[in-house]
Design a protein around this motif. Structure first.
Motif, PDB file in Angstrom:
ATOM      1  N   THR A 129      -2.469 -26.567  10.448  1.00  0.00           N
ATOM      2  CA  THR A 129      -1.558 -27.344  11.155  1.00  0.00           C
ATOM      3  C   THR A 129       0.065 -27.487   9.674  1.00  0.00           C
ATOM      4  N   GLY A 130      -0.211 -26.229   9.086  1.00  0.00           N
ATOM      5  CA  GLY A 130       0.936 -26.260   8.334  1.00  0.00           C
ATOM      6  C   GLY A 130       0.793 -25.331   7.093  1.00  0.00           C
ATOM      7  N   THR A 131       2.176 -25.868   5.910  1.00  0.00           N
ATOM      8  CA  THR A 131       1.766 -25.253   4.373  1.00  0.00           C
ATOM      9  C   THR A 131       1.804 -26.071   4.028  1.00  0.00           C
ATOM     10  N   THR A 132       1.088 -26.299   2.315  1.00  0.00           N
ATOM     11  CA  THR A 132       1.022 -26.898   1.585  1.00  0.00           C
ATOM     12  C   THR A 132       2.108 -25.876   0.169  1.00  0.00           C
ATOM     13  N   ALA A 133       2.730 -26.775  -0.185  1.00  0.00           N
ATOM     14  CA  ALA A 133       3.337 -25.220  -1.018  1.00  0.00           C
ATOM     15  C   ALA A 133       3.881 -26.324  -2.384  1.00  0.00           C
ATOM     16  N   GLU A 134       4.034 -25.845  -3.964  1.00  0.00           N
ATOM     17  CA  GLU A 134       4.510 -25.859  -4.482  1.00  0.00           C
ATOM     18  C   GLU A 134       6.058 -24.703  -5.789  1.00  0.00           C
ATOM     19  N   THR A 135       7.136 -25.208  -5.581  1.00  0.00           N
ATOM     20  CA  THR A 135       8.032 -25.028  -5.818  1.00  0.00           C
ATOM     21  C   THR A 135       8.634 -25.270  -7.336  1.00  0.00           C
ATOM     22  N   TRP A 136       9.581 -24.320  -8.329  1.00  0.00           N
ATOM     23  CA  TRP A 136       9.843 -24.523  -9.244  1.00  0.00           C
ATOM     24  C   TRP A 136      10.875 -23.150  -9.813  1.00  0.00           C
ATOM     25  N   VAL A 137      11.502 -23.772 -11.299  1.00  0.00           N
ATOM     26  CA  VAL A 137      12.611 -22.689 -11.657  1.00  0.00           C
ATOM     27  C   VAL A 137      11.464 -22.162 -13.126  1.00  0.00           C
ATOM     28  N   GLU A 138      11.739 -20.543 -13.278  1.00  0.00           N
ATOM     29  CA  GLU A 138      11.096 -20.614 -14.915  1.00  0.00           C
ATOM     30  C   GLU A 138      12.735 -19.814 -15.159  1.00  0.00           C
ATOM     31  N   ALA A 139      12.610 -19.665 -16.730  1.00  0.00           N
ATOM     32  CA  ALA A 139      13.910 -19.311 -17.484  1.00  0.00           C
ATOM     33  C   ALA A 139      12.938 -18.811 -18.142  1.00  0.00           C
ATOM     34  N   GLN A 140      13.318 -17.549 -18.572  1.00  0.00           N
ATOM     35  CA  GLN A 140      12.561 -16.609 -19.774  1.00  0.00           C
ATOM     36  C   GLN A 140      14.081 -16.250 -20.768  1.00  0.00           C
ATOM     37  N   PRO A 141      14.140 -16.752 -21.649  1.00  0.00           N
ATOM     38  CA  PRO A 141      15.288 -16.263 -22.484  1.00  0.00           C
ATOM     39  C   PRO A 141      15.804 -15.149 -22.883  1.00  0.00           C
ATOM     40  N   ARG A 142      16.419 -14.194 -22.973  1.00  0.00           N
ATOM     41  CA  ARG A 142      16.678 -13.104 -23.553  1.00  0.00           C
ATOM     42  C   ARG A 142      17.781 -12.826 -24.289  1.00  0.00           C
ATOM     43  N   ASN A 143      17.897 -11.737 -24.781  1.00  0.00           N
ATOM     44  CA  ASN A 143      19.105 -10.837 -26.001  1.00  0.00           C
ATOM     45  C   ASN A 143      20.400 -10.039 -25.012  1.00  0.00           C
ATOM     46  N   PRO A 144      20.947 -10.183 -25.470  1.00  0.00           N
ATOM     47  CA  PRO A 144      22.093  -9.083 -24.581  1.00  0.00           C
ATOM     48  C   PRO A 144      21.758  -7.309 -23.621  1.00  0.00           C
ATOM     49  N   ASP A 145      20.975  -7.558 -24.956  1.00  0.00           N
ATOM     50  CA  ASP A 145      19.739  -5.547 -24.677  1.00  0.00           C
ATOM     51  C   ASP A 145      18.653  -6.044 -23.694  1.00  0.00           C
ATOM     52  N   GLY A 146      18.976  -7.597 -22.990  1.00  0.00           N
ATOM     53  CA  GLY A 146      17.663  -7.330 -22.088  1.00  0.00           C
ATOM     54  C   GLY A 146      16.412  -8.067 -22.417  1.00  0.00           C
ATOM     55  N   SER A 147      15.553  -7.600 -23.822  1.00  0.00           N
ATOM     56  CA  SER A 147      14.750  -7.699 -24.084  1.00  0.00           C
ATOM     57  C   SER A 147      14.374  -9.427 -23.921  1.00  0.00           C
ATOM     58  N   LEU A 148      12.954  -9.297 -24.605  1.00  0.00           N
ATOM     59  CA  LEU A 148      12.573 -11.171 -24.641  1.00  0.00           C
ATOM     60  C   LEU A 148      12.859 -11.591 -25.846  1.00  0.00           C
ATOM     61  N   CYS A 149      12.880 -13.012 -25.940  1.00  0.00           N
ATOM     62  CA  CYS A 149      13.733 -13.893 -26.597  1.00  0.00           C
ATOM     63  C   CYS A 149      13.200 -15.126 -26.536  1.00  0.00           C
ATOM     64  N   GLY A 150      11.668 -15.301 -27.289  1.00  0.00           N
ATOM     65  CA  GLY A 150      11.108 -17.157 -26.725  1.00  0.00           C
ATOM     66  C   GLY A 150      10.362 -16.786 -25.723  1.00  0.00           C
ATOM     67  N   PRO A 151       9.631 -18.257 -25.602  1.00  0.00           N
ATOM     68  CA  PRO A 151       8.720 -18.220 -24.314  1.00  0.00           C
ATOM     69  C   PRO A 151       9.297 -18.443 -23.347  1.00  0.00           C
ATOM     70  N   ALA A 152       8.665 -18.563 -21.917  1.00  0.00           N
ATOM     71  CA  ALA A 152       9.998 -18.784 -20.954  1.00  0.00           C
ATOM     72  C   ALA A 152       9.449 -20.546 -20.986  1.00  0.00           C
TER      73      ALA A 152
END
Length: 336
Positions: A240-263
């Motif tokens: 009779t509907g939907t139960t959902a969860e939502t949140w923001v994730e931010a992955q730090p990066r360097n200017p070249d797009g490489s990962l920089c630390g944990p999400a």
């Protein structure tokens, strides 16, 4: 161009408006409050937006200048009590145009909306949480306002329902130098099945190096896929509907797009979108400090939508009529 904000005298006397988003505090001069409740009629189908008197603000902006806009005390309620089954669809919006009333250039995003059904008798009112970034298409003068439209299948055989926006609705504006805006483009939406998680609304944001804090918000227009729904498939009468969860994730990066630390992840919000509720705008905010980036210069922001139970849930994309954004986000940096 020198910035000029035109407000009613009463608004200027009201002082600063403060909005807190997950620990981030913004200040701006508000538009004047509505002097009296604004009554309006519910239509059979969603029709033309009605602008809420007293909430318009007019300002000058240079081409490309970004203005963070947000609503406060923006609600709607029925004038007379509604019975079970008298569900009322409601769409609230921030909408902008040229100051002379003419529309923005074709294809220019002109606002954002917040939508949900009012489900009586358990609900007696709805309050929207609208926020959006206006980007000036050219040097000029612009007007932005709060708008609303309500609609329902109960408007039949001569029946009428009157809703009203209670006194006090406000629209506020402030310009921040390092502000970015993004929208889930048409064709990018998806339907999230029970027990799965979608990652969407991705954008790489670069906060100002001189600011101490920044926020990322991701606001999703969601609809439950009821059995036989014309907007999405996969729903059955077993739910009779939907139960959902939502949140923001931010992955730090360097200017070249490489990962920089944990999400880094924001708080999880939970939504119960019943068949009667039908749709719901899910607002999500992540507040970060410059220190949390640990030397990283950017973050890749995404929206997470997890369907925890019930029918599939649709993430709406693109724009509604009037080039008003559905699922959208922004990054705003500032010094606390």
């Amino acid at each position: 161009m020198r910035l000029r904000t035109t407000l009613r005298t009463a608004a200027a006397a009201a002082g600063a408006l403060v909005l807190t988003l997950a620990g981030a505090v913004f200040t701006a001069a508000p538009a004047s409050a509505v002097s009296a409740g604004f009554p309006y009629e519910v239509t059979r189908n969603a029709g033309t937006y009605l602008d809420v008197p007293g909430t318009a603000i007019t300002f000058d902006a240079a081409a490309g200048e970004r203005s963070f806009l947000w609503s406060r005390y923006f609600a709607t309620e029925p004038v007379d009590r509604l019975a079970a089954g008298d569900n009322i669809g409601n769409t609230f919006a921030i909408r902008c145009a040229n100051a002379d009333g003419t529309p923005l250039p074709a294809g220019t995003e002109a606002g954002s909306y917040w939508a949900a059904n009012l489900v009586p008798p358990g609900e007696t009112s709805l309050t929207a949480s609208l926020r959006w970034v206006f980007v000036a298409p050219a040097d000029g003068s612009y007007t932005c306002t709060l708008s609303v439209v309500s609609y329902s299948s109960v408007i039949v055989n001569g029946r009428t329902v009157t809703m009203r926006v209670p006194a006090g609705a406000e629209l506020a504006r402030k310009a921040y130098p390092a502000t970015a805006r993004w929208t889930l483009l048409a064709g990018s939406g998806t339907t999230v099945a029970r027990g799965t998680t979608a990652t969407t609304l991705g954008y790489t944001y670069t906060p100002s190096a001189s600011d101490t804090d920044f926020v990322v918000y991701q606001d999703a227009a969601l609809s439950t896929c009821a059995a036989g729904s014309p907007i999405c498939s996969g729903g059955t009468t077993a739910h009779t509907g939907t139960t959902a969860e939502t949140w923001v994730e931010a992955q730090p990066r360097n200017p070249d797009g490489s990962l920089c630390g944990p999400a880094l992840t924001g708080p999880v919000s939970r939504w119960n979108i019943t068949d009667a509720k039908h749709h719901q705008t899910a607002a999500n905010t992540l507040h970060l400090t410059r220190a949390q980036l640990g030397g990283c210069t950017q973050v890749r922001a995404t929206l997470k939508v997890r369907n925890t139970d019930g029918n599939p849930v649709k993430i709406h994309d693109g724009h509604a009529s009037g080039t008003v954004a559905a699922t959208h986000g922004a990054g705003i940096s500032y010094t606390a």
